[in-house]
Design an enzyme around this catalytic site. Structure first.
Site, PDB file in Angstrom:
ATOM      1  N   HIS A  14      34.879   5.628 -29.317  1.00  0.00           N
ATOM      2  CA  HIS A  14      34.046   6.447 -30.240  1.00  0.00           C
ATOM      3  C   HIS A  14      34.545   7.869 -30.549  1.00  0.00           C
ATOM      4  O   HIS A  14      34.590   8.487 -29.200  1.00  0.00           O
ATOM      5  CB  HIS A  14      32.517   6.188 -30.384  1.00  0.00           C
ATOM      6  CG  HIS A  14      32.252   4.818 -30.506  1.00  0.00           C
ATOM      7  ND1 HIS A  14      32.029   4.215 -31.824  1.00  0.00           N
ATOM      8  CD2 HIS A  14      31.861   3.942 -29.468  1.00  0.00           C
ATOM      9  CE1 HIS A  14      31.651   2.932 -31.393  1.00  0.00           C
ATOM     10  NE2 HIS A  14      31.358   2.800 -30.212  1.00  0.00           N
TER      11      HIS A  14
ATOM     12  N   ASN B  56      37.768   1.194 -32.523  1.00  0.00           N
ATOM     13  CA  ASN B  56      36.670   2.018 -32.950  1.00  0.00           C
ATOM     14  C   ASN B  56      35.928   1.221 -34.170  1.00  0.00           C
ATOM     15  O   ASN B  56      36.728   1.370 -35.305  1.00  0.00           O
ATOM     16  CB  ASN B  56      36.902   3.202 -33.414  1.00  0.00           C
ATOM     17  CG  ASN B  56      35.730   4.129 -33.759  1.00  0.00           C
ATOM     18  OD1 ASN B  56      34.906   3.848 -33.940  1.00  0.00           O
ATOM     19  ND2 ASN B  56      35.941   5.515 -34.043  1.00  0.00           N
TER      20      ASN B  56
ATOM     21  N   PRO C  75      35.010   1.050 -40.684  1.00  0.00           N
ATOM     22  CA  PRO C  75      34.819   1.739 -41.927  1.00  0.00           C
ATOM     23  C   PRO C  75      34.425   3.101 -41.869  1.00  0.00           C
ATOM     24  O   PRO C  75      34.027   3.779 -40.998  1.00  0.00           O
ATOM     25  CB  PRO C  75      33.482   0.990 -42.341  1.00  0.00           C
ATOM     26  CG  PRO C  75      32.937   0.484 -41.057  1.00  0.00           C
ATOM     27  CD  PRO C  75      34.238  -0.006 -40.347  1.00  0.00           C
ATOM     28  N   ASN C  76      35.081   4.033 -42.752  1.00  0.00           N
ATOM     29  CA  ASN C  76      34.973   5.284 -43.167  1.00  0.00           C
ATOM     30  C   ASN C  76      35.887   6.457 -42.010  1.00  0.00           C
ATOM     31  O   ASN C  76      35.838   7.517 -42.481  1.00  0.00           O
ATOM     32  CB  ASN C  76      33.345   5.750 -43.118  1.00  0.00           C
ATOM     33  CG  ASN C  76      32.435   5.181 -44.063  1.00  0.00           C
ATOM     34  OD1 ASN C  76      32.850   4.902 -45.149  1.00  0.00           O
ATOM     35  ND2 ASN C  76      31.308   4.196 -43.645  1.00  0.00           N
TER      36      ASN C  76
ATOM     37  N   GLU D 149      36.374  -0.312 -26.130  1.00  0.00           N
ATOM     38  CA  GLU D 149      35.640   0.287 -27.083  1.00  0.00           C
ATOM     39  C   GLU D 149      36.027   1.871 -27.160  1.00  0.00           C
ATOM     40  O   GLU D 149      35.715   2.674 -26.204  1.00  0.00           O
ATOM     41  CB  GLU D 149      34.162   0.085 -27.071  1.00  0.00           C
ATOM     42  CG  GLU D 149      33.086   0.709 -28.015  1.00  0.00           C
ATOM     43  CD  GLU D 149      31.595   0.244 -27.864  1.00  0.00           C
ATOM     44  OE1 GLU D 149      31.478  -0.125 -26.420  1.00  0.00           O
ATOM     45  OE2 GLU D 149      30.845   0.578 -28.635  1.00  0.00           O
TER      46      GLU D 149
ATOM     47  N   TYR E 246      32.586  14.838 -36.421  1.00  0.00           N
ATOM     48  CA  TYR E 246      33.623  14.045 -36.071  1.00  0.00           C
ATOM     49  C   TYR E 246      34.818  15.030 -36.183  1.00  0.00           C
ATOM     50  O   TYR E 246      36.065  14.528 -35.728  1.00  0.00           O
ATOM     51  CB  TYR E 246      33.977  13.105 -37.372  1.00  0.00           C
ATOM     52  CG  TYR E 246      32.662  11.996 -36.946  1.00  0.00           C
ATOM     53  CD1 TYR E 246      32.409  11.195 -36.187  1.00  0.00           C
ATOM     54  CD2 TYR E 246      32.111  11.698 -38.294  1.00  0.00           C
ATOM     55  CE1 TYR E 246      31.494   9.988 -36.226  1.00  0.00           C
ATOM     56  CE2 TYR E 246      31.077  10.807 -38.504  1.00  0.00           C
ATOM     57  CZ  TYR E 246      30.609  10.084 -37.355  1.00  0.00           C
ATOM     58  OH  TYR E 246      29.776   9.268 -37.252  1.00  0.00           O
TER      59      TYR E 246
ATOM     60  N   ALA F 266      30.474   2.025 -37.877  1.00  0.00           N
ATOM     61  CA  ALA F 266      29.126   1.423 -38.142  1.00  0.00           C
ATOM     62  C   ALA F 266      29.116  -0.119 -37.513  1.00  0.00           C
ATOM     63  O   ALA F 266      27.954  -0.570 -37.230  1.00  0.00           O
ATOM     64  CB  ALA F 266      28.879   1.610 -39.529  1.00  0.00           C
TER      65      ALA F 266
ATOM     66  N   ARG G   5      35.237  13.983 -43.433  1.00  0.00           N
ATOM     67  CA  ARG G   5      33.878  13.339 -43.160  1.00  0.00           C
ATOM     68  C   ARG G   5      33.173  14.072 -42.099  1.00  0.00           C
ATOM     69  O   ARG G   5      33.309  14.030 -40.940  1.00  0.00           O
ATOM     70  CB  ARG G   5      34.433  11.898 -42.886  1.00  0.00           C
ATOM     71  CG  ARG G   5      32.935  11.120 -42.318  1.00  0.00           C
ATOM     72  CD  ARG G   5      33.521   9.809 -41.750  1.00  0.00           C
ATOM     73  NE  ARG G   5      32.178   9.093 -41.244  1.00  0.00           N
ATOM     74  CZ  ARG G   5      32.025   8.209 -40.559  1.00  0.00           C
ATOM     75  NH1 ARG G   5      33.003   7.772 -39.790  1.00  0.00           N
ATOM     76  NH2 ARG G   5      30.829   7.185 -40.251  1.00  0.00           N
TER      77      ARG G   5
ATOM     78  N   ARG H 141      22.724  10.105 -30.553  1.00  0.00           N
ATOM     79  CA  ARG H 141      22.541  10.047 -32.091  1.00  0.00           C
ATOM     80  C   ARG H 141      21.380   9.193 -32.351  1.00  0.00           C
ATOM     81  O   ARG H 141      20.270   8.954 -31.420  1.00  0.00           O
ATOM     82  CB  ARG H 141      23.916   9.850 -32.718  1.00  0.00           C
ATOM     83  CG  ARG H 141      24.915  10.677 -32.483  1.00  0.00           C
ATOM     84  CD  ARG H 141      26.179  10.455 -33.080  1.00  0.00           C
ATOM     85  NE  ARG H 141      25.844  10.321 -34.660  1.00  0.00           N
ATOM     86  CZ  ARG H 141      26.808   9.829 -35.572  1.00  0.00           C
ATOM     87  NH1 ARG H 141      27.957   9.477 -34.889  1.00  0.00           N
ATOM     88  NH2 ARG H 141      26.740  10.015 -36.711  1.00  0.00           N
TER      89      ARG H 141
HETATM   90  C1  DQA Z   1      31.825   6.161 -34.653  1.00  0.00           C
HETATM   91  C2  DQA Z   1      30.103   6.120 -34.378  1.00  0.00           C
HETATM   92  C3  DQA Z   1      29.420   5.298 -35.063  1.00  0.00           C
HETATM   93  O1  DQA Z   1      27.971   5.369 -34.977  1.00  0.00           O
HETATM   94  C4  DQA Z   1      29.790   5.625 -36.693  1.00  0.00           C
HETATM   95  O2  DQA Z   1      29.063   4.623 -37.440  1.00  0.00           O
HETATM   96  C5  DQA Z   1      31.001   5.927 -37.117  1.00  0.00           C
HETATM   97  C6  DQA Z   1      31.832   6.687 -35.979  1.00  0.00           C
HETATM   98  C7  DQA Z   1      32.453   7.228 -33.899  1.00  0.00           C
HETATM   99  O3  DQA Z   1      33.481   7.194 -33.723  1.00  0.00           O
HETATM  100  O4  DQA Z   1      31.605   8.301 -33.411  1.00  0.00           O
HETATM  101  O5  DQA Z   1      31.528   5.283 -38.085  1.00  0.00           O
HETATM  102  O6  DQA Z   1      32.158   5.142 -34.388  1.00  0.00           O
END
Ligand code: DQA
Length: 139
Positions: free
Chosen positions: A97, A71, A6-7, A95, A19, A74, A14, A104
């Site tokens: 990110h 990725n 998501p997002n 995984e 990011y 959240a 964003r 964080r």
């Molecule tokens: C994320 C880190 C997550 O905590 C966050 O909710 C994201 C992006 C990252 O790529 O840094 O949406 O996965």
């Protein structure tokens, strides 16, 4: 398979201080290029929906994917369903990110899917993805 949660469709605009300004389309293009160097094909996807990610993990298994790079955004920190799916499938899960969740907020320190992941690449923006592809190629 490279799966994005998501997002992440909003990357570029964003929270750029967290990011960066690279868009998801630019990440996809770089991933396809890096995978190509290793003779790998990439199926790159994004969804805002948890169950769709679960379905795609199952699909990666059915398709005999070499690896799944994910990725989960959240859902990393909330989804037992994704953890269970990652445990249920044969392809190794890696995984990724963009940021480093460990540095964080406290609620980002727990990664459910990380408990089923072979490796985690984080905190390096686009390079996290490229390092994950290198790791997948080594498997
Ligand atoms: C994320 C880190 C997550 O905590 C966050 O909710 C994201 C992006 C990252 O790529 O840094 O949406 O996965």
């Amino acid at each position: 398979f490279i799966l994005n949660g998501p997002n992440l469709n909003l990357l570029g605009t964003r929270e750029p201080e967290l990011y960066g300004t690279t868009t998801l389309a630019e990440i996809e293009a770089a991933c396809v290029g890096k995978a190509c160097e290793h003779g790998l094909e990439v199926d790159f996807r994004q969804t805002n929906h948890e169950g769709v990610l679960v379905d795609w993990l199952h699909e990666a298994h059915a398709a005999g994917a070499k690896a799944v790079i994910i990725n989960a955004a959240a859902y990393t920190h909330s989804s037992i369903a994704l953890l269970d799916a990652a445990k249920a499938i044969a392809p190794p899960v890696i995984e990724v990110h963009l940021s480093d969740p460990q540095t964080r907020e406290d609620f980002r320190h727990l990664s459910y899917i990380g408990q089923a992941a072979r490796q985690c690449f984080k905190g390096k923006g686009l390079a996290s993805y490229l390092e994950a592809i290198e790791a997948a190629a080594r498997l």
